[in-house]
Design an enzyme around this catalytic site. Structure first.
Site, PDB file in Angstrom:
ATOM      1  N   ALA A  34       0.839  -1.144   0.423  1.00  0.00           N
ATOM      2  CA  ALA A  34       0.177  -0.196  -0.535  1.00  0.00           C
ATOM      3  C   ALA A  34       1.082   1.390  -0.204  1.00  0.00           C
ATOM      4  O   ALA A  34       2.210   1.314   0.572  1.00  0.00           O
ATOM      5  CB  ALA A  34      -1.278  -0.028   1.296  1.00  0.00           C
ATOM      6  N   THR A  35       0.586   1.932  -0.851  1.00  0.00           N
ATOM      7  CA  THR A  35       1.460   4.046  -0.622  1.00  0.00           C
ATOM      8  C   THR A  35       0.570   4.481  -0.106  1.00  0.00           C
ATOM      9  O   THR A  35      -0.303   4.396   0.936  1.00  0.00           O
ATOM     10  CB  THR A  35       1.832   3.843  -2.194  1.00  0.00           C
ATOM     11  OG1 THR A  35       0.693   3.385  -2.778  1.00  0.00           O
ATOM     12  CG2 THR A  35       3.032   2.697  -2.416  1.00  0.00           C
ATOM     13  N   THR A  36       0.999   6.002  -0.710  1.00  0.00           N
ATOM     14  CA  THR A  36       0.640   6.913   0.355  1.00  0.00           C
ATOM     15  C   THR A  36      -0.426   7.589   0.545  1.00  0.00           C
ATOM     16  O   THR A  36      -1.295   7.625   0.544  1.00  0.00           O
ATOM     17  CB  THR A  36       0.842   8.620  -1.219  1.00  0.00           C
ATOM     18  OG1 THR A  36       1.531   7.580  -2.216  1.00  0.00           O
ATOM     19  CG2 THR A  36       1.418   9.567  -0.876  1.00  0.00           C
ATOM     20  N   LYS A  67      -6.672   2.798   3.867  1.00  0.00           N
ATOM     21  CA  LYS A  67      -4.945   2.775   4.413  1.00  0.00           C
ATOM     22  C   LYS A  67      -5.535   3.609   5.762  1.00  0.00           C
ATOM     23  O   LYS A  67      -4.673   3.759   6.323  1.00  0.00           O
ATOM     24  CB  LYS A  67      -3.959   3.367   3.240  1.00  0.00           C
ATOM     25  CG  LYS A  67      -4.134   2.219   2.290  1.00  0.00           C
ATOM     26  CD  LYS A  67      -3.453   3.052   1.477  1.00  0.00           C
ATOM     27  CE  LYS A  67      -3.009   1.727  -0.426  1.00  0.00           C
ATOM     28  NZ  LYS A  67      -2.443   2.556  -1.529  1.00  0.00           N
ATOM     29  N   ALA A 213       2.200   3.124  -8.352  1.00  0.00           N
ATOM     30  CA  ALA A 213       2.142   2.661  -7.326  1.00  0.00           C
ATOM     31  C   ALA A 213       1.209   3.008  -5.995  1.00  0.00           C
ATOM     32  O   ALA A 213       0.103   2.991  -5.444  1.00  0.00           O
ATOM     33  CB  ALA A 213       2.812   2.490  -5.753  1.00  0.00           C
TER      34      ALA A 213
END
Length: 259
Positions: A34-36, A67, A213
């Site tokens: 998981a990203t930003t 997230k 991503a």
């Protein structure tokens, strides 16, 4: 000081995220990432926002992962890194804070919450060294804060669990370098809640524009960033309809003036 993690460490240590036996070697490509995540203070408190994409190598593993979560009634937590371990760690952190509140009949201080999360990150260091790192972003409304505009506080962490208080705004994940650039230009002291929501959406849009991503607003599937705020009234999620309005405005503006 009561700690559910300490109880679990003594009663069933194999259930802790960082104590699970792993085969040797780098394992980072085997699980979705998981990203930003971004966070920013505003006049009444603090905001946290995350894009919805999880990737596994060059594949999109999930388009609507969440997230960002409420840690408790006045604080927020988000994560970047290995998705499965991140979700597990966030749930354990929520349980840790709830356990303290029920035993002590009071909330842990904001600094205390930040330090509890730091100790959980340290416990995952062995897995992190094998490519299963999780980096959280923690933010909350400080009930002990007195000066207007300063009660919203943000903490970031390194992979060893070191907590660092950030000022005004912060970002984590592979797209954070682009999101932070946007925040640096757009953030202003004492913004209103609608203003800071728009700034967060714009920062995530810029991250998605340059980082594969990070997922941008998906107007076709109606998938938009998860945005939550914490202020004197507690933690709340910004409705998708409100986020969608800002996302659509930004897409129209960028379409008229692509860079």
């Amino acid at each position: 000081m009561p700690s559910f993690s300490d109880f679990l460490r003594s009663a069933a240590p194999d259930l802790l995220p960082g104590r699970r036996p792993l085969p040797p070697g780098q394992l980072g490509d085997l699980a979705p990432h998981a990203t930003t995540i971004v966070a920013a203070t505003y006049g009444d408190g603090v905001l946290m926002a995350g894009d919805r994409r999880a990737t596994m190598g060059n594949m999109i593993a999930q388009r609507d992962i969440e997230k960002v979560s409420a840690a408790d009634a006045y604080s927020l937590v988000g994560f970047a890194g290995t998705a499965g371990i991140g979700i597990e760690m966030i749930r354990l952190f929520q349980l840790e804070l709830e356990h303290y509140e029920k035993i002590e009949l009071t909330l842990l201080t904001l600094d205390g919450k930040a330090n509890r999360l730091a100790s959980m990150i340290r416990g995952n260091l062995a897995a992190a060294m094998q490519g299963l790192a999780v980096l959280p972003l923690f933010a909350g409304f400080d009930l002990d804060g007195s000066a207007p505009g300063t009660a919203g506080r943000i903490f970031s962490y390194d992979v060893t669990g070191g907590p660092y208080e950030e000022h005004n705004f912060a970002g984590i994940g592979s797209g954070s370098i682009f999101a932070r650039g946007a925040l640096k230009k757009l953030w202003r002291p004492r913004m209103t809640r609608p203003e800071v929501v728009r700034v967060a959406v714009e920062a995530l849009y810029d991250a998605a524009d340059d980082d594969s991503a990070t997922g941008g607003p998906d107007l076709v599937r109606r998938i938009f960033p998860v945005i939550m705020v914490a202020d004197a009234e507690g933690v709340r999620r910004i409705p998708d309809d409100e986020v969608a309005t800002f996302a659509e405005e930004i897409v129209v503006e960028r379409t008229a003036n692509p860079i």
